[in-house]
Design a protein around this motif. Sequence first.
Motif, PDB file in Angstrom:
ATOM      1  N   ILE A   1      -2.500  -6.180  -4.119  1.00 60.37           N
ATOM      2  CA  ILE A   1      -2.009  -5.999  -2.775  1.00 60.37           C
ATOM      3  C   ILE A   1      -1.362  -7.351  -1.985  1.00 60.37           C
ATOM      4  O   ILE A   1      -0.341  -7.439  -1.802  1.00 60.37           O
ATOM      5  N   SER A   2      -2.404  -8.392  -2.284  1.00 60.20           N
ATOM      6  CA  SER A   2      -2.122  -9.598  -1.694  1.00 60.20           C
ATOM      7  C   SER A   2      -0.887 -10.501  -2.297  1.00 60.20           C
ATOM      8  O   SER A   2       0.046 -10.768  -1.587  1.00 60.20           O
ATOM      9  N   PHE A   3      -0.925 -10.338  -3.663  1.00 61.26           N
ATOM     10  CA  PHE A   3       0.402 -10.845  -4.551  1.00 61.26           C
ATOM     11  C   PHE A   3       1.738  -9.970  -4.202  1.00 61.26           C
ATOM     12  O   PHE A   3       2.525 -10.839  -4.111  1.00 61.26           O
ATOM     13  N   CYS A   4       1.581  -8.719  -4.088  1.00 62.63           N
ATOM     14  CA  CYS A   4       2.873  -7.794  -3.809  1.00 62.63           C
ATOM     15  C   CYS A   4       3.276  -8.456  -2.130  1.00 62.63           C
ATOM     16  O   CYS A   4       4.422  -8.654  -1.914  1.00 62.63           O
ATOM     17  N   GLU A   5       2.276  -8.498  -1.393  1.00 60.86           N
ATOM     18  CA  GLU A   5       2.662  -8.850   0.061  1.00 60.86           C
ATOM     19  C   GLU A   5       3.313 -10.266   0.046  1.00 60.86           C
ATOM     20  O   GLU A   5       4.470 -10.630   0.623  1.00 60.86           O
ATOM     21  N   GLN A   6       2.710 -11.291  -0.898  1.00 60.27           N
ATOM     22  CA  GLN A   6       3.369 -12.636  -0.703  1.00 60.27           C
ATOM     23  C   GLN A   6       4.503 -12.673  -1.157  1.00 60.27           C
ATOM     24  O   GLN A   6       5.566 -13.594  -0.763  1.00 60.27           O
ATOM     25  N   HIS A   7       5.075 -11.781  -2.379  1.00 63.95           N
ATOM     26  CA  HIS A   7       6.177 -11.543  -3.206  1.00 63.95           C
ATOM     27  C   HIS A   7       7.092 -10.400  -2.474  1.00 63.95           C
ATOM     28  O   HIS A   7       8.245 -10.252  -3.166  1.00 63.95           O
ATOM     29  N   GLU A   8       6.799  -9.895  -1.652  1.00 64.67           N
ATOM     30  CA  GLU A   8       7.431  -8.778  -0.896  1.00 64.67           C
ATOM     31  C   GLU A   8       7.847  -7.816  -1.882  1.00 64.67           C
ATOM     32  O   GLU A   8       9.135  -7.299  -1.981  1.00 64.67           O
ATOM     33  N   ILE A   9       6.746  -7.396  -2.325  1.00 63.89           N
ATOM     34  CA  ILE A   9       7.103  -6.123  -3.292  1.00 63.89           C
ATOM     35  C   ILE A   9       6.182  -4.997  -2.706  1.00 63.89           C
ATOM     36  O   ILE A   9       5.469  -4.969  -2.023  1.00 63.89           O
ATOM     37  N   ASP A  10       7.442  -3.711  -2.819  1.00 65.20           N
ATOM     38  CA  ASP A  10       6.953  -2.533  -2.336  1.00 65.20           C
ATOM     39  C   ASP A  10       5.498  -2.182  -2.771  1.00 65.20           C
ATOM     40  O   ASP A  10       5.254  -2.002  -4.144  1.00 65.20           O
ATOM     41  N   ILE A  11       4.600  -1.761  -1.917  1.00 64.02           N
ATOM     42  CA  ILE A  11       3.182  -1.201  -2.022  1.00 64.02           C
ATOM     43  C   ILE A  11       3.073   0.392  -1.994  1.00 64.02           C
ATOM     44  O   ILE A  11       3.459   0.751  -0.979  1.00 64.02           O
ATOM     45  N   PRO A  12       3.080   1.086  -3.042  1.00 65.18           N
ATOM     46  CA  PRO A  12       3.026   2.522  -2.709  1.00 65.18           C
ATOM     47  C   PRO A  12       1.684   2.974  -1.876  1.00 65.18           C
ATOM     48  O   PRO A  12       0.792   2.335  -1.811  1.00 65.18           O
ATOM     49  N   ASP A  13       1.881   4.198  -1.405  1.00 65.91           N
ATOM     50  CA  ASP A  13       0.658   4.798  -0.596  1.00 65.91           C
ATOM     51  C   ASP A  13      -0.290   5.395  -1.659  1.00 65.91           C
ATOM     52  O   ASP A  13       0.089   6.310  -2.556  1.00 65.91           O
ATOM     53  N   MET A  14      -1.381   4.575  -1.769  1.00 60.05           N
ATOM     54  CA  MET A  14      -2.274   4.949  -2.741  1.00 60.05           C
ATOM     55  C   MET A  14      -2.850   6.702  -2.619  1.00 60.05           C
ATOM     56  O   MET A  14      -3.356   7.259  -3.563  1.00 60.05           O
TER      57      MET A  14
END
Length: 551
Positions: free
Chosen positions: A330-343
């Motif tokens: 999640i930290s990596f995705c936030e850093q690179h502005e990648i969409d995170i699905p609702d778990m």
Amino acid sequence: ASVVLENAPGNAKYTSPTIQKEILHILASNVRNAIREEIGDAKFCILVDEARDESKREQMAIILRFVDKEGFIKERFFHVVHVRDTTALTLKNEICAVLSRYNLHIENIRGQGYDGASNMRGEWNGLQALFLKDCPYAYYVHCMAHRLQLALVTASREVKDVHQFFDHLVNIINIVVGSSKRNDELQHAQAEQVENMIASNEIETGRGANQIGTLQRAGDTRWGSHFQSICSLIKMFDATCKVINTISEEGANYKQRGDAEGAYQVLTSFEFILILHLMKEIMGITNVLCQALQQHSQDLLNAMHLVSTTKSLIQKLRDDGWEPLLASVISFCEQHEIDIPDMNARYTKGRGRYRRQDDDLTMEHHFRIGIFTVAIDFQLQELKSRFCELTTELVILSSALNPKDAFRLFKIVDICNLVKKYYPQDFTEHEQELLESQLRHYELDVIKHPDFQNMSTISELCRGLKISGKSKIYFLIDRLIRLVLTLPVSTATTERAFSAMKLLKTRLRNRMEDELLADNMIVYIEKEIAGNFTIEMIMDEFYSMKNRRQA
């Protein structure tokens, strides 16, 4: 030609293919008989591998590993057999036929070595299991030279999502570093990123730090290459995305633009990032073991301890690693502005009328159970099947005989347990009691003797006992050492045999019969033994085979 063909009568030139094959067969038979005499009554190990020859026929090479009377370890090529199918039962029947032909008994087998193929190493119905039913002391030791990293990658591919990940990984790397121009763009993008991070104090500077690299191709024939590929992609993720975006917009043709757009969609998906970090964690653990097993001077004891620690670390990752992994992703995705699905959202597989959905199946359940847990379970299963607890304990107990570091690992208890648990058929109850007494004398005699202080391998110890005559005094210890030395370490000898097969059966000689191929191979590979037979000996045997027409 000047001596025989010019002077011999027309019917005694031996140029007939049939006659030449008969002479070659006599020589090959003599070589096999010599190997059989060399083995004598000693216990032996079988090393088996399969490969296709030039005419696409499946050939099985049989190597015998044993310790000769002088204390030398020998691995002799014995036969190559054509097999119509590669089922374990067929292979066993062919091997038994060859062994029985030369009066080699299955109950004398004390080791099995294969290349890791499932039909051979299978714990329940593989070749090793079939031989263990007939001879429970024919222990299987995993080939240390086998590329374990490749086997573990293959095991993880049993999960369909992971299999797709590796295919996408190869495709992305090929798109980015497939040409020198794109590789230069990648390194330029990485250099800019490093400069910006240094300017904002996000990373530290220093000698050798922040070097500009490239993406490592994932090749199946190189040790640890998948781990290096994954690490390089994580390190150069921003630069990789930038290059792929550039190709997607400015590619020379529709194929380049379309492939790059598809690769970008995959690269920036949450599932790809999750599996990328998961494989980094798993392969970071197994890579240490794989690197240790590929060393030329292998310390089997340390290797077996690494197997145990690898299993423990992977099990710990399975039990406690999900939450830290998810947080890292999640930290990596936030850093690179990648969409995170609702778990907690419902997971739906597929589209249209054939989509499958389950109200109880959430996105977290899919990622954690369907990918994370299952992928790790396949790794553990692969490691346990290749390094079972029985074999691991056998090797560790055997290391008590190792003279390395002035017999540092020597323990009478371990050696006695080794005999009682693994070699009860080779030592009677009286001999087991006598062995303990011999070990006490051995500890004060051999271990303290200056001639044995600088030895580093069990094979050197076996030779030293023979030369010094102490093998007669400590005959039970000598017997045990010879049994341990029959355990296989690698299948390199079988691979060298197939290299010889490629030299003998070539594209221009691809119709060579199986018997002729086998005779050629043993004479070529065991040329040292074949050189002991003179032409006169072969010709005398040739004439005695049957009545022949006189000149």
